[in-house]
Structures are given as C-alpha cells and as structure tokens.
Enzyme design. Sequence first.
Site, PDB file in Angstrom:
ATOM      1  N   THR A 125       0.614  -1.270  -0.055  1.00 36.04           N
ATOM      2  CA  THR A 125      -0.094   0.064  -0.013  1.00 36.04           C
ATOM      3  C   THR A 125       0.839   1.344  -0.162  1.00 36.04           C
ATOM      4  O   THR A 125       1.831   1.072   0.637  1.00 36.04           O
ATOM      5  CB  THR A 125      -1.192   0.091   1.303  1.00 36.04           C
ATOM      6  OG1 THR A 125      -1.567   1.126   1.521  1.00 36.04           O
ATOM      7  CG2 THR A 125      -0.079  -0.189   2.482  1.00 36.04           C
ATOM      8  N   ASP A 126       0.189   2.416  -0.646  1.00 36.83           N
ATOM      9  CA  ASP A 126       0.970   3.552  -0.435  1.00 36.83           C
ATOM     10  C   ASP A 126       1.245   4.223   0.938  1.00 36.83           C
ATOM     11  O   ASP A 126       1.898   5.152   1.247  1.00 36.83           O
ATOM     12  CB  ASP A 126       0.465   4.531  -1.478  1.00 36.83           C
ATOM     13  CG  ASP A 126      -1.073   4.996  -1.109  1.00 36.83           C
ATOM     14  OD1 ASP A 126      -1.566   4.230  -0.193  1.00 36.83           O
ATOM     15  OD2 ASP A 126      -1.702   5.924  -1.793  1.00 36.83           O
ATOM     16  N   GLU A 127       0.450   3.623   1.771  1.00 36.17           N
ATOM     17  CA  GLU A 127       0.310   4.242   3.253  1.00 36.17           C
ATOM     18  C   GLU A 127       1.601   3.819   3.955  1.00 36.17           C
ATOM     19  O   GLU A 127       1.813   4.575   5.034  1.00 36.17           O
ATOM     20  CB  GLU A 127      -0.846   3.405   3.946  1.00 36.17           C
ATOM     21  CG  GLU A 127      -2.145   3.955   3.545  1.00 36.17           C
ATOM     22  CD  GLU A 127      -3.367   3.649   4.429  1.00 36.17           C
ATOM     23  OE1 GLU A 127      -3.159   3.829   5.564  1.00 36.17           O
ATOM     24  OE2 GLU A 127      -4.539   3.197   3.959  1.00 36.17           O
ATOM     25  N   TYR A 153      -1.606  -0.267  11.145  1.00 37.78           N
ATOM     26  CA  TYR A 153      -1.746  -0.983   9.859  1.00 37.78           C
ATOM     27  C   TYR A 153      -0.612  -0.650   8.912  1.00 37.78           C
ATOM     28  O   TYR A 153      -0.066  -1.609   8.232  1.00 37.78           O
ATOM     29  CB  TYR A 153      -3.121  -0.484   9.341  1.00 37.78           C
ATOM     30  CG  TYR A 153      -3.245  -0.744   7.768  1.00 37.78           C
ATOM     31  CD1 TYR A 153      -3.051  -2.021   7.290  1.00 37.78           C
ATOM     32  CD2 TYR A 153      -3.134   0.291   6.886  1.00 37.78           C
ATOM     33  CE1 TYR A 153      -3.139  -2.266   5.736  1.00 37.78           C
ATOM     34  CE2 TYR A 153      -3.324   0.115   5.546  1.00 37.78           C
ATOM     35  CZ  TYR A 153      -3.327  -1.290   5.043  1.00 37.78           C
ATOM     36  OH  TYR A 153      -3.163  -1.536   3.703  1.00 37.78           O
ATOM     37  N   LYS A 157       2.268  -3.292   7.275  1.00 38.17           N
ATOM     38  CA  LYS A 157       2.461  -3.623   6.032  1.00 38.17           C
ATOM     39  C   LYS A 157       3.904  -3.395   5.676  1.00 38.17           C
ATOM     40  O   LYS A 157       4.721  -4.015   4.585  1.00 38.17           O
ATOM     41  CB  LYS A 157       1.397  -2.603   5.162  1.00 38.17           C
ATOM     42  CG  LYS A 157       0.084  -3.133   5.100  1.00 38.17           C
ATOM     43  CD  LYS A 157      -0.355  -4.692   4.738  1.00 38.17           C
ATOM     44  CE  LYS A 157      -0.066  -4.667   3.007  1.00 38.17           C
ATOM     45  NZ  LYS A 157      -0.340  -5.784   2.431  1.00 38.17           N
TER      46      LYS A 157
END
Length: 340
Positions: A125-127, A153, A157
């Site tokens: 994810t870009d997060e 979260y 990741k």
Amino acid sequence: MTVIVTGGAGFIGGNFVYHMLEKYPKYKIVCVDALTYAGNMETLDGAMKNPQFEFVKADIADRDAVYALFEKCKPDYVVNFAAESHVDRSITNPDIFLRTNVIGTGVLMDACRKYGIKRFHQVSTDEVYGDLPLDKPELFFTEETPLHTSSPYSASKAGADLLVNAYNRTYKLPVTISRCSNNYGPYHFPEKLIPLMIANALNDKPLPVYGKGENVRDWLYVKDHCEAIDLILHNGKDGEVYNIGGHNERTNLEVVKTILRELGKPESLITYVTDRPGHDMRYAIDPTKINRELGWLPATRFDDGIKLTIKWYLDNRKWWENILAGEYQNYYEKMYGSGN
C-alpha cells in the site's frame, strides 16, 4: 500454471480472482482466505462455478495449513492480498495486524522457499510512505520514497515489505512488491469510505466525514489495479517495487459530494466527525516506473469509475445489505459446511 491468491474473498483479491479466471482460462486459481470480518464467500459465488477455481479456508499464519496447501497444489505463483487493512481497527487492536500482515507473510515465503515458485508477489500500500503535505501538490510518492508509517496498519505492511526484500536478498526468493493508492469498485467492503457513503446515502443516513474532509487520496479503479498486478506477476523484474497510482486525486469531501450528486441526495446528509488519530493528509503516487517498464497506465478516470461503482452497488444491494446485517459471516457454513 497454478496461482495461489491469498485473501481472495476480500475486495481487491476477489476482483483479481475474476480477472485471472477470465484472462487465463487454463490457469488453476486457488484462493486462500481465513474469512475474517472482511472475507466474504458471496463475493466468490461466480468463481465457485468455474472448474479452474478452488477455495481453501485457511489462515496464512497457520504454518501447517499453508505447508499442506503448497504440498498439494505445487503453485507456480503466489499473490498475497491477505491482510488486515482497516486503519481504525488497527488503532484499537494492532495485534491481529502484526500476526496476519507480518507473520503470515513470513509463513507464505517460507512455504515458497520449501516448495519452490516462479514468483511471490506482495500486494502492499502507499500508506507505508506516510503522507504528503496538502500545500505541495507537486510532490508524489516514488519507489525511492522512504518508508514513514503513521498507523499500526501501515507499520505492519511496511514490516512485511521489508521482510519480502530480506527474503529476496538472503534466500534469493523471486519476489516483487506493488504499492497501490486507494482502490474502489465492485465488492468493496462497506466500512470503507466510498461504499459506506453509497450505502448510507441510499438509506438516507448521515454520511460521517472525518475532520473537515480535506484529506486527499489518489483513487484507483480496482480493475486497473488487477491489470497492473497481472503485468508485474508475469513481466516484472525480480526484487523490484512498483507503485500503482490512479492519477485521480480527490479530497474526501469531494468524493462524498460526488456520490451524493450521482444519487440525487442532499449534501445536508454530510456529518462531520472527530478526526482519527494520526490521519494522513495526502497520498499521491507517481506510476512512472510501471509505465516505463511494463507499459501500464490507469484506464479509468475517477468520474467514470465512480459511476460504474455506484451502478454496481445499486445492482447488487443484496451483497452489501447482507454484510451490513452480519448475515454474510454465516454464508460459508450455510453453503459449504464446516468440513470444507
């Protein structure tokens, strides 16, 4: 070819299952899902009718179950969508995020090492990059942007991504990683922004918007994302990271107002609520690398994709109404029994 798709009863994983079954009719697609709160067997109703599809209920952090599956299936490719992914849930209960997103990824790669594969692909994810300031719209995430996580979260990741890189370097495991912007489209779990707003608007319920709704997200239609992963899986370079972005930036408030406008509902339904802790301000991905190396660009403009998405939710009310009622969690036992 046999492809194991973990987390395939979820939103993006389910769309990827259908993409692969349609594009590669001779491939065997094995879906592995623990059917936690966001896994929904009703999403896979169509796939279950395809003789090239198999569903296995298992937890990717269960080493015995994963090894038994690899022993039986002898996969050529593994695509790991399986993840706890809701930021708010990670803030209240980070433990399960660490178990699934980090430990589970490690177990899968150990199985890949033991049984051999052509490629392990990690869907990230870009997060993991943190966020970008609102006042510098010229800034974008690239594959070289340092990891700077904001929530349990995104930290889990990022930890998985680092583990994947380490297995590539230490054990020469063939891997690729993709980091995508916010997805939307069919089968999106109704607690996420776009489907929640659609469902609430259709039921004339308040539409909760964090803070002032200024947070910016880069929206990627899920079918475009599936095409990108397919390209990386078959043609990507070993050990590389690819950013997958939609070039469709919108504030959360713009997204909500677009949905209300499409449904003919009043903006008076919008209700502003207290912002979440550590809420990232802006995500924006530069997809230059995947465009240059694999020829991919998003095909769906947000204004078109949101119309398609709303139409899907209007045409499939039973799917999301079962989720809101909690009935979907009993579907697997009812349809397939505890022995499956």
